[in-house]
Design an enzyme around this catalytic site. Structure first.
Site, short mmCIF file in Angstrom:
data_model
loop_
_atom_site.label_atom_id
_atom_site.label_comp_id
_atom_site.label_asym_id
_atom_site.label_seq_id
_atom_site.Cartn_x
_atom_site.Cartn_y
_atom_site.Cartn_z
N CYS A 113 32.12 15.74 14.58
CA CYS A 113 31.25 16.35 13.56
C CYS A 113 29.80 15.86 13.72
O CYS A 113 29.50 15.00 14.53
CB CYS A 113 31.77 16.00 12.17
SG CYS A 113 31.64 14.24 11.82
N ALA A 115 29.31 12.17 13.30
CA ALA A 115 29.69 11.44 14.52
C ALA A 115 28.55 11.46 15.53
O ALA A 115 28.26 10.46 16.18
CB ALA A 115 30.95 12.05 15.13
N ARG A 160 33.19 3.14 20.29
CA ARG A 160 32.44 3.79 21.36
C ARG A 160 32.01 2.86 22.50
O ARG A 160 31.51 3.31 23.50
CB ARG A 160 31.25 4.55 20.77
CG ARG A 160 30.53 5.44 21.77
CD ARG A 160 29.83 6.57 21.12
NE ARG A 160 28.86 7.20 21.98
CZ ARG A 160 27.59 6.87 22.05
NH1 ARG A 160 27.10 5.88 21.30
NH2 ARG A 160 26.76 7.51 22.84
N HIS A 193 23.08 15.02 16.82
CA HIS A 193 22.12 14.49 17.78
C HIS A 193 20.72 14.94 17.39
O HIS A 193 19.76 14.16 17.41
CB HIS A 193 22.38 15.04 19.20
CG HIS A 193 23.74 14.73 19.75
ND1 HIS A 193 24.37 15.57 20.64
CD2 HIS A 193 24.58 13.69 19.56
CE1 HIS A 193 25.53 15.05 20.98
NE2 HIS A 193 25.69 13.91 20.33
FE1 CFM Z 1 25.70 12.47 26.01
FE2 CFM Z 1 28.02 12.83 26.63
FE3 CFM Z 1 27.22 12.60 24.05
FE4 CFM Z 1 27.13 10.46 25.75
FE5 CFM Z 1 29.57 9.59 24.77
FE6 CFM Z 1 30.38 11.96 25.67
FE7 CFM Z 1 29.66 11.80 23.12
MO1 CFM Z 1 31.79 10.62 23.96
S1 CFM Z 1 26.83 11.41 27.58
S2 CFM Z 1 25.78 11.15 24.28
S3 CFM Z 1 27.93 8.43 25.61
S4 CFM Z 1 26.94 14.17 25.44
S5 CFM Z 1 31.18 10.01 26.00
S6 CFM Z 1 29.89 13.30 27.47
S7 CFM Z 1 31.26 12.83 23.94
S8 CFM Z 1 30.02 9.79 22.74
S9 CFM Z 1 28.09 12.83 22.04
C1 HCA Z 2 32.47 11.02 19.26
C2 HCA Z 2 32.55 9.75 20.05
C3 HCA Z 2 33.35 9.86 21.31
C4 HCA Z 2 34.82 10.02 21.03
C5 HCA Z 2 35.67 9.75 22.21
C6 HCA Z 2 37.05 10.31 22.26
C7 HCA Z 2 33.10 8.59 22.17
O1 HCA Z 2 32.40 12.11 19.84
O2 HCA Z 2 32.44 10.94 18.06
O3 HCA Z 2 37.33 11.37 21.69
O4 HCA Z 2 37.87 9.67 22.92
O5 HCA Z 2 32.70 8.71 23.30
O6 HCA Z 2 33.35 7.50 21.66
O7 HCA Z 2 32.89 10.98 22.06
#
Ligand code: CFM
Ligand code: HCA
Length: 537
Positions: free
Chosen positions: A56, A59, A90, A191
């Site tokens: 969401c 998150a 994370r 974001h």
């Molecule tokens: Fe960028 Fe990602 Fe994301 Fe990321 Fe992550 Fe991710 Fe995420 Mo999990 S590089 S910031 S550090 S889009 S692994 S592929 S899903 S937390 S919002």
């Molecule tokens: C997020 C965080 C997450 C979740 C990872 C997962 C991460 O999207 O809220 O589903 O295993 O990297 O910690 O993407």
């Protein structure tokens, strides 16, 4: 069946017609002979009832972007669950530094107003104000973040007013984020909300110029498993100074002065492009898309950065460091390639890694047959350099208070971003000196599948068709694939491993992948539903 024979319609056949029609637009097969890039539907609302891997807006804002700022105390305003489930999962590592003593690191802690039923009925503003007073008294933080969860928007607590009054009482920045979980369609909206506040309330508020001949900021790097530290080690050896990352192992104390850097590097474009664009507009700092995942990708990136400055000494030093790092890791990589070569994989992650990790897997001799994002936008899939403006961005419709409209102001031609003439840029690209940034589709293997917001049903069906050797996923679908007798590696958290960046990181990744591929456990397990009744007893 060959890869190009795979029929997406057959895979989706058991779905109800309406769902099938919707999901068909989110799946594209790479057809190299077709020439043009097909459109993929992305960043739209998930069909209700489908088991999505998405998260969401809260998150994306709290968990991903602002939570890792180590010297800021981040309060989750809401019932306890959202704070608890975004606490420490994370692996965004942080450590003390010159400006951040150990007792000023709060990113490992969990703060929440723990809203109860009566707070929901009568309002939670007083409770939040009291909590701010308490944390200031106990922890003396430099700055505070306040992140809203769904009920806060529904009951109408005015976070802006509470934060402003508390700022006046305590004399420190208290920054609020209206990142209620339901805003937008995924983490992506969060974001954007975080980017806007960081830009408006943090960057540019400091007065110290970062020392160094070549000062870089590193945007969209979250230091998962220590990734940023490994990149910084290499950059510093070449002669760069990293002013601040956003936001892995970052501190409010240094984010304030980011506007004094010479160049912004962008690793995860999806989560942070808004700040890169806004800093370019406001401070004239150009940005460069980089990728430190994969050995060849890292080499290309290091050369690209040196080329932006054009200093002969820097270019020579870059080559020296590349040579030394490469010599140190090549024998080990070759050892693991023997196990990995020819193997196939799926990769499903958030918004940028499913593209980046294809480069590293190719270094090991592996190919990705199905790649998916949870919440990427069309440009992340289709490629960026030939599409200067994207018109179908749901963010701008869903969040009226956005400061930057991604459709209208983004994706300026790279030569303008890098402050070069078009001719100079074209010349550097044509001679292979500067690399054009590409999206997922142009880099996919022919016949491979690109999928947006994949669900469990589709994952299982694709596994049956392609029979990959390994799946890279997150926590939500890791065990689904285990039950199918397939090894999987979490590519969000790296399970307990990392860093995976640059040269040394590639070796750690290769070792982990080789271990997963060579463990005999997967062939020994008979799942309960394939056992006879007597065996089950
Ligand atoms: Fe960028 Fe990602 Fe994301 Fe990321 Fe992550 Fe991710 Fe995420 Mo999990 S590089 S910031 S550090 S889009 S692994 S592929 S899903 S937390 S919002
Ligand atoms: C997020 C965080 C997450 C979740 C990872 C997962 C991460 O999207 O809220 O589903 O295993 O990297 O910690 O993407």
């Amino acid at each position: 069946m060959t890869m190009t024979d795979v029929n997406i319609d057959e895979i989706l056949a058991p779905m109800p017609d309406k769902v099938k029609k919707n999901r068909r637009k989110h799946i594209v097969k790479k057809d190299a002979s077709a020439g043009c890039r097909p459109q993929i539907e992305a960043n739209t609302r998930t069909v209700p009832g489908i088991i999505t891997q998405r998260g969401c807006s809260y998150a994306g804002c709290k968990g991903v972007v602002v939570g890792p700022i180590k010297d800021m105390l981040t309060i989750t305003h809401g019932p306890i669950g959202c704070a608890y489930y975004s606490w420490g999962t994370r692996r965004n590592k942080a450590r003390t530094d010159d400006s951040t003593p150990p007792d000023q690191i709060y990113s490992t802690m969990c703060f929440s107003t723990d809203m109860q039923e009566s707070d929901i009925v009568f309002g939670g503003e007083k409770k939040l104000a009291k909590m701010i007073d308490e944390v200031v008294e106990i922890f003396h933080p430099r700055a505070i973040n306040i992140c809203a969860t769904c009920p806060i928007g529904l009951i109408g607590d005015d976070l802006g007013a509470v934060s402003k009054a508390a700022e006046e009482r305590h004399g420190i920045p208290i920054i609020h984020y209206n990142c209620e979980g339901y805003k937008g369609v995924s983490q992506s909206a969060g974001h954007h909300i975080a980017n806007n506040q960081i830009m408006e309330r943090m960057i540019g508020t400091g007065t110290e110029k970062v020392d160094g001949k070549y000062v870089l900021n590193f945007l969209g790097e979250y230091n998962i498993g220590g990734d940023a530290w490994e990149i910084e080690r290499v950059l510093e050896e070449i002669g760069y100074t990293v002013g601040s990352t956003l936001t892995g192992d970052s501190a409010y104390a240094t984010i304030k002065n980011m506007h004094t850097a010479h160049l912004n590097l962008v690793q995860c474009h999806r989560s942070i492009n808004y700040i890169a664009e806004m800093m370019e507009t406001k401070y004239g700092i150009p940005w460069l898309k980089v990728n430190f995942i994969g050995i060849d990708a890292t080499i290309d990136t290091l050369r690209d950065i040196a080329q932006c400055f054009g200093d002969k000494e820097l270019i020579a030093r870059t080559e020296l460091v590349i040579e030394r790092e490469l010599a140190a890791v090549t024998p080990e990589i070759e050892r693991y390639q023997k196990i990995c070569r020819g193997k196939t994989a799926f990769i499903f992650v958030g918004g940028s890694r499913s593209h980046h990790y294809q480069f590293l897997l190719r270094n090991l001799g592996m190919e990705v047959m199905v790649a998916g994002y949870e919440f990427a936008h069309r440009d992340d899939y289709e490629g960026r350099e030939v599409i200067p403006t994207i018109k179908s961005d749901a963010d701008s419709k869903n969040i009226p208070e956005l400061h930057v409209k991604p459709d209208t102001e983004m994706y300026r031609p790279p030569h303008l971003r890098l402050k070069m003439s078009q001719e100079k840029y074209d010349e550097l690209v044509a001679s292979g000196v500067l690399n054009e940034y590409r999206g997922m589709y142009p880099d996919m293997v022919n016949g491979g599948i690109m999928i947006d917001d994949a669900n469990h049903f589709e994952t299982e069906e694709l596994v049956k068709v392609f029979k990959p050797d390994l799946i890279f996923t997150g926590i939500k679908d890791k065990y689904v694939t285990h039950k199918m007798g397939l090894p999987s590696k979490q590519i969000h958290s790296y399970d307990y491993s990392g860093p995976y960046t640059c040269f040394r990181g590639a070796v750690t990744f290769a070792k982990d992948v080789a271990h997963s591929l060579s463990t005999p456990a997967w062939k020994m397990i008979t799942p309960p539903w394939e056992q006879s009744i007597t065996e089950q007893r």
